[in-house]
Design a protein around this motif. Sequence first.
Motif, PDB file in Angstrom:
ATOM      1  N   GLY A 196       0.744  -1.032   0.041  1.00 39.51           N
ATOM      2  CA  GLY A 196       0.099   0.086   0.168  1.00 39.51           C
ATOM      3  C   GLY A 196       0.934   1.428   0.000  1.00 39.51           C
ATOM      4  O   GLY A 196       0.233   2.466   0.158  1.00 39.51           O
ATOM      5  N   PHE A 197       2.115   1.260  -0.217  1.00 36.08           N
ATOM      6  CA  PHE A 197       2.778   2.355  -0.316  1.00 36.08           C
ATOM      7  C   PHE A 197       3.378   3.011  -1.696  1.00 36.08           C
ATOM      8  O   PHE A 197       3.043   2.224  -2.686  1.00 36.08           O
ATOM      9  CB  PHE A 197       4.442   2.125   0.345  1.00 36.08           C
ATOM     10  CG  PHE A 197       4.442   1.739   1.840  1.00 36.08           C
ATOM     11  CD1 PHE A 197       4.152   2.628   2.735  1.00 36.08           C
ATOM     12  CD2 PHE A 197       4.499   0.311   2.197  1.00 36.08           C
ATOM     13  CE1 PHE A 197       4.140   2.480   4.062  1.00 36.08           C
ATOM     14  CE2 PHE A 197       4.045  -0.002   3.665  1.00 36.08           C
ATOM     15  CZ  PHE A 197       4.140   0.923   4.505  1.00 36.08           C
ATOM     16  N   ARG A 198       3.598   4.128  -1.776  1.00 36.61           N
ATOM     17  CA  ARG A 198       3.843   4.667  -3.092  1.00 36.61           C
ATOM     18  C   ARG A 198       5.340   4.485  -3.027  1.00 36.61           C
ATOM     19  O   ARG A 198       5.946   4.956  -1.752  1.00 36.61           O
ATOM     20  CB  ARG A 198       3.470   6.113  -3.356  1.00 36.61           C
ATOM     21  CG  ARG A 198       2.019   6.378  -3.643  1.00 36.61           C
ATOM     22  CD  ARG A 198       1.761   7.748  -3.557  1.00 36.61           C
ATOM     23  NE  ARG A 198       2.027   8.518  -2.495  1.00 36.61           N
ATOM     24  CZ  ARG A 198       2.763   9.581  -2.479  1.00 36.61           C
ATOM     25  NH1 ARG A 198       3.477  10.287  -3.434  1.00 36.61           N
ATOM     26  NH2 ARG A 198       3.016  10.389  -1.195  1.00 36.61           N
ATOM     27  N   THR A 199       6.194   4.115  -4.232  1.00 43.34           N
ATOM     28  CA  THR A 199       7.734   4.263  -4.122  1.00 43.34           C
ATOM     29  C   THR A 199       8.045   4.697  -5.482  1.00 43.34           C
ATOM     30  O   THR A 199       7.384   4.617  -6.543  1.00 43.34           O
ATOM     31  CB  THR A 199       7.908   2.651  -4.124  1.00 43.34           C
ATOM     32  OG1 THR A 199       7.554   2.221  -5.419  1.00 43.34           O
ATOM     33  CG2 THR A 199       7.497   1.868  -3.101  1.00 43.34           C
ATOM     34  N   THR A 200       9.453   5.256  -5.321  1.00 41.02           N
ATOM     35  CA  THR A 200      10.220   5.703  -6.370  1.00 41.02           C
ATOM     36  C   THR A 200      11.489   5.054  -6.001  1.00 41.02           C
ATOM     37  O   THR A 200      11.984   5.008  -5.109  1.00 41.02           O
ATOM     38  CB  THR A 200      10.600   7.061  -6.462  1.00 41.02           C
ATOM     39  OG1 THR A 200      10.707   7.668  -5.169  1.00 41.02           O
ATOM     40  CG2 THR A 200       9.058   7.676  -6.732  1.00 41.02           C
ATOM     41  N   SER A 201      12.380   4.700  -7.074  1.00 42.17           N
ATOM     42  CA  SER A 201      13.624   4.121  -6.894  1.00 42.17           C
ATOM     43  C   SER A 201      14.752   4.598  -7.836  1.00 42.17           C
ATOM     44  O   SER A 201      14.489   5.272  -8.721  1.00 42.17           O
ATOM     45  CB  SER A 201      13.325   2.549  -7.614  1.00 42.17           C
ATOM     46  OG  SER A 201      12.492   1.885  -6.792  1.00 42.17           O
ATOM     47  N   TYR A 202      15.959   4.867  -7.330  1.00 44.08           N
ATOM     48  CA  TYR A 202      17.067   5.560  -7.720  1.00 44.08           C
ATOM     49  C   TYR A 202      18.316   4.533  -7.631  1.00 44.08           C
ATOM     50  O   TYR A 202      18.422   3.789  -6.653  1.00 44.08           O
ATOM     51  CB  TYR A 202      17.292   6.684  -7.104  1.00 44.08           C
ATOM     52  CG  TYR A 202      16.111   7.628  -6.982  1.00 44.08           C
ATOM     53  CD1 TYR A 202      15.730   8.469  -7.853  1.00 44.08           C
ATOM     54  CD2 TYR A 202      15.273   7.531  -5.881  1.00 44.08           C
ATOM     55  CE1 TYR A 202      14.439   9.374  -7.882  1.00 44.08           C
ATOM     56  CE2 TYR A 202      14.095   8.378  -5.695  1.00 44.08           C
ATOM     57  CZ  TYR A 202      13.746   9.215  -6.695  1.00 44.08           C
ATOM     58  OH  TYR A 202      12.456   9.925  -6.670  1.00 44.08           O
ATOM     59  N   GLY A 203      19.054   4.509  -8.533  1.00 45.38           N
ATOM     60  CA  GLY A 203      20.260   3.667  -8.799  1.00 45.38           C
ATOM     61  C   GLY A 203      21.553   4.581  -8.512  1.00 45.38           C
ATOM     62  O   GLY A 203      22.494   4.037  -8.191  1.00 45.38           O
ATOM     63  N   ARG A 204      21.334   5.846  -8.512  1.00 43.73           N
ATOM     64  CA  ARG A 204      22.591   6.791  -8.076  1.00 43.73           C
ATOM     65  C   ARG A 204      22.159   7.924  -7.117  1.00 43.73           C
ATOM     66  O   ARG A 204      20.931   8.501  -7.078  1.00 43.73           O
ATOM     67  CB  ARG A 204      22.990   7.197  -9.327  1.00 43.73           C
ATOM     68  CG  ARG A 204      23.633   6.333 -10.406  1.00 43.73           C
ATOM     69  CD  ARG A 204      24.013   6.847 -11.545  1.00 43.73           C
ATOM     70  NE  ARG A 204      25.539   7.681 -11.459  1.00 43.73           N
ATOM     71  CZ  ARG A 204      26.623   7.214 -11.290  1.00 43.73           C
ATOM     72  NH1 ARG A 204      26.614   5.685 -11.520  1.00 43.73           N
ATOM     73  NH2 ARG A 204      27.645   7.852 -11.269  1.00 43.73           N
ATOM     74  N   ALA A 205      23.050   8.456  -6.253  1.00 43.24           N
ATOM     75  CA  ALA A 205      22.813   9.251  -5.468  1.00 43.24           C
ATOM     76  C   ALA A 205      22.267  10.650  -5.883  1.00 43.24           C
ATOM     77  O   ALA A 205      21.585  11.435  -5.306  1.00 43.24           O
ATOM     78  CB  ALA A 205      24.035   9.432  -4.574  1.00 43.24           C
ATOM     79  N   THR A 206      22.874  10.969  -7.122  1.00 49.84           N
ATOM     80  CA  THR A 206      22.686  12.246  -7.759  1.00 49.84           C
ATOM     81  C   THR A 206      21.221  12.258  -8.102  1.00 49.84           C
ATOM     82  O   THR A 206      20.774  13.307  -7.828  1.00 49.84           O
ATOM     83  CB  THR A 206      23.746  12.331  -8.908  1.00 49.84           C
ATOM     84  OG1 THR A 206      23.610  11.075  -9.676  1.00 49.84           O
ATOM     85  CG2 THR A 206      25.121  12.616  -8.495  1.00 49.84           C
ATOM     86  N   GLU A 207      20.696  11.376  -8.681  1.00 44.51           N
ATOM     87  CA  GLU A 207      19.411  11.035  -9.164  1.00 44.51           C
ATOM     88  C   GLU A 207      18.446  11.262  -7.750  1.00 44.51           C
ATOM     89  O   GLU A 207      17.366  11.968  -7.795  1.00 44.51           O
ATOM     90  CB  GLU A 207      19.019   9.859  -9.472  1.00 44.51           C
ATOM     91  CG  GLU A 207      19.823   9.670 -11.115  1.00 44.51           C
ATOM     92  CD  GLU A 207      19.537   8.419 -11.476  1.00 44.51           C
ATOM     93  OE1 GLU A 207      18.987   7.428 -10.925  1.00 44.51           O
ATOM     94  OE2 GLU A 207      20.049   7.758 -12.698  1.00 44.51           O
ATOM     95  N   PHE A 208      18.657  10.772  -6.667  1.00 44.42           N
ATOM     96  CA  PHE A 208      18.119  10.720  -5.480  1.00 44.42           C
ATOM     97  C   PHE A 208      18.009  11.969  -4.936  1.00 44.42           C
ATOM     98  O   PHE A 208      17.045  12.449  -4.595  1.00 44.42           O
ATOM     99  CB  PHE A 208      18.626   9.619  -4.574  1.00 44.42           C
ATOM    100  CG  PHE A 208      18.045   9.545  -3.203  1.00 44.42           C
ATOM    101  CD1 PHE A 208      16.946   9.093  -2.790  1.00 44.42           C
ATOM    102  CD2 PHE A 208      18.839  10.100  -2.200  1.00 44.42           C
ATOM    103  CE1 PHE A 208      16.486   9.125  -1.655  1.00 44.42           C
ATOM    104  CE2 PHE A 208      18.329  10.080  -0.897  1.00 44.42           C
ATOM    105  CZ  PHE A 208      17.118   9.443  -0.418  1.00 44.42           C
ATOM    106  N   GLU A 209      18.922  12.656  -4.840  1.00 41.78           N
ATOM    107  CA  GLU A 209      19.142  14.016  -4.297  1.00 41.78           C
ATOM    108  C   GLU A 209      18.439  14.928  -5.068  1.00 41.78           C
ATOM    109  O   GLU A 209      17.866  16.172  -4.713  1.00 41.78           O
ATOM    110  CB  GLU A 209      20.605  14.424  -4.066  1.00 41.78           C
ATOM    111  CG  GLU A 209      21.401  13.606  -3.058  1.00 41.78           C
ATOM    112  CD  GLU A 209      22.875  13.802  -2.909  1.00 41.78           C
ATOM    113  OE1 GLU A 209      23.347  14.372  -1.655  1.00 41.78           O
ATOM    114  OE2 GLU A 209      23.701  13.893  -4.014  1.00 41.78           O
TER     115      GLU A 209
END
Length: 236
Positions: free
Chosen positions: A29-42
């Motif tokens: 029931g959660f929403r998620t987003t995924s990132y493979g690199r810290a720069t994308e995440f930040e």
Amino acid sequence: MSDPPPHVAILDDEPEIRRMLSEALTEAGFRTTSYGRATEFEAALKRASPDVCLVDLSLPDRDGLALVHRLALESGAAIIIISGRAQVQDRVTGLELGADDYIIKPFDPAEVVARVRARLRKPRAEAGRSPQIARFNGWAAHFDRYVLIGPDGTEVPFSHAEGEVLRLFLEAPKRLISRAQMQEALGGAAGDSFDRAMDVRISRLRTKLGEDPKNPRLIKTIYGAGYIFLGEVAWG
């Protein structure tokens, strides 16, 4: 209109782990987003703040522990480290730098879902009914913005982990809070790593409140028993 489901951001350089976590959390029931690199995440954090960040420490473009420390200082999100580093010192360091929890790889996705729910349960349950501002001894703690405002108007940010400890003190002023009570209220496994993480968070709170480390006026240590918050607290 009902509130949107909690948002979990996943940062891990292994695509299979990102997929596994995303599927398990979405099914729960959660929403998620995924990132493979810290720069994308930040970059994504500048647009929207998640409720929980799952962070791997072994990243290709950034030191994971430094990122966790920055998140703890600047973000209101709960931070859960997911790492293959299983040494006790790695877990202690992660918690000392501001993480709320530490999960060792390999893991069962159901355990991650349970840990995420545990980190969200208390704050989300309280958000609809508890005041988000506490005033004490000239200070104001804004739990909706994760900031302390001092007697002179200076704003001092605090982390999600520090906020959990501060709220625990402010909800029970002038009452002894034992380590066992802290562990029960805040979650996490009891032991040296939890105790050291609490010591660090309390030390940081004292610093942010301008306390004399040798003779603190607000957060007093009762050796062998726990802590007492001595301020006069008013909520709302």
